[in-house]
Design a protein around this motif. Sequence first.
Motif, PDB file in Angstrom:
ATOM      1  N   THR A  77       0.839  -1.193   0.000  1.00  0.00           N
ATOM      2  CA  THR A  77       0.000   0.000   0.000  1.00  0.00           C
ATOM      3  C   THR A  77       0.876   1.245   0.000  1.00  0.00           C
ATOM      4  OG1 THR A  77      -1.753  -1.152   1.201  1.00  0.00           O
ATOM      5  CG2 THR A  77      -1.828   1.251   1.211  1.00  0.00           C
ATOM      6  N   LEU A  78       0.533   2.188  -0.885  1.00  0.00           N
ATOM      7  CA  LEU A  78       1.302   3.417  -1.049  1.00  0.00           C
ATOM      8  C   LEU A  78       0.424   4.620  -0.769  1.00  0.00           C
ATOM      9  CD1 LEU A  78       2.960   2.577  -4.501  1.00  0.00           C
ATOM     10  CD2 LEU A  78       3.934   2.155  -2.237  1.00  0.00           C
ATOM     11  N   GLU A  79       1.004   5.614  -0.104  1.00  0.00           N
ATOM     12  CA  GLU A  79       0.350   6.908   0.087  1.00  0.00           C
ATOM     13  C   GLU A  79       0.896   7.872  -0.959  1.00  0.00           C
ATOM     14  OE1 GLU A  79       0.335  10.644   3.269  1.00  0.00           O
ATOM     15  OE2 GLU A  79       1.611   8.877   3.598  1.00  0.00           O
ATOM     16  N   VAL A  80       0.008   8.525  -1.703  1.00  0.00           N
ATOM     17  CA  VAL A  80       0.425   9.483  -2.724  1.00  0.00           C
ATOM     18  C   VAL A  80       0.764  10.806  -2.037  1.00  0.00           C
ATOM     19  CG1 VAL A  80      -0.188  10.640  -4.867  1.00  0.00           C
ATOM     20  CG2 VAL A  80      -1.092   8.346  -4.384  1.00  0.00           C
ATOM     21  N   VAL A  81       2.023  11.256  -2.170  1.00  0.00           N
ATOM     22  CA  VAL A  81       2.492  12.419  -1.427  1.00  0.00           C
ATOM     23  C   VAL A  81       2.438  13.691  -2.262  1.00  0.00           C
ATOM     24  CG1 VAL A  81       4.421  13.419  -0.145  1.00  0.00           C
ATOM     25  CG2 VAL A  81       3.963  10.955   0.003  1.00  0.00           C
ATOM     26  N   GLU A  82       3.114  13.702  -3.412  1.00  0.00           N
ATOM     27  CA  GLU A  82       3.156  14.932  -4.213  1.00  0.00           C
ATOM     28  C   GLU A  82       3.469  14.598  -5.663  1.00  0.00           C
ATOM     29  OE1 GLU A  82       6.453  17.540  -3.467  1.00  0.00           O
ATOM     30  OE2 GLU A  82       7.715  15.912  -2.717  1.00  0.00           O
ATOM     31  N   ARG A  83       3.013  15.488  -6.558  1.00  0.00           N
ATOM     32  CA  ARG A  83       3.308  15.315  -7.974  1.00  0.00           C
ATOM     33  C   ARG A  83       4.701  15.879  -8.261  1.00  0.00           C
ATOM     34  NH1 ARG A  83      -1.256  16.464 -12.146  1.00  0.00           N
ATOM     35  NH2 ARG A  83      -1.342  18.461 -11.082  1.00  0.00           N
TER      36      ARG A  83
END
Length: 256
Positions: A77-83
């Motif tokens: 599972t990954l948390e999307v932090v920033e583009r």
Amino acid sequence: MPATPAPRIPAWPPKSAPRLFVEQALEAGGAITLDGTQAHYLGRVMRVAPGDAVIVSDDQTGEWATRVVDAGKRSVTLEVVERLREREEVPDLWLCPALLKKDRFDFVLEKATELGVARIQPVITRRCVADKLNLERARTITTEAAEQCARTALPELEPPLKLDALLGEWPSERVLFFADEEGGDPAADAFCYHEGPAAILIGPEGGFDDAERAAIRAHPQARAISLGPRILRGETAAIAALSVWMAEAGDWLGEE
């Protein structure tokens, strides 16, 4: 006494972070769960742990930094932090390579992706040694190549077309450069003066036969080009032509 320099904070995400393409559209604060081969790659091959960075692209919104939240045996599972980057604009160039033996065509798929082609349209000609392509396997090859070279836009990959169908359906606004071992304008000269949509047609082992060559030359959008004084293998011709294009008319030129 000189001041002790502050400890250097490592860049995040690190350049060595693994890269993956995912099907889910990404947004800051979101979460994605990967399973199957992608989870195996991250967990067993790259051995990621909670807190580690993974760089993810969705072929829609660009490239994102994510942080591992959980790394289990079957899922990650990954948390999307920033583009990090918007989806890139690649040159409007198609590659139309005749099918080759499997390992050689795999090479074409991989290197065409790395060189930045927008679409790959495989072609079946009379001298092709293959007449089928496993599209699922081919898309795996182009996706892995895009991950390796940090592309944020996957090339479109189409099912193979017979040459006569390709010519019959050809869009009127797109020039079709074809590598003709019997001669044509030097590729660098032809490419550097061209503007607008284009494609490069590469023949099979043994080249086009006389009837095929005549049909291509008769097409109003076709332009014969030469790739030098030597006869090149199909995979070599594809890579050489794409490299010349990127240098003369593509995105190797840098910003104006």
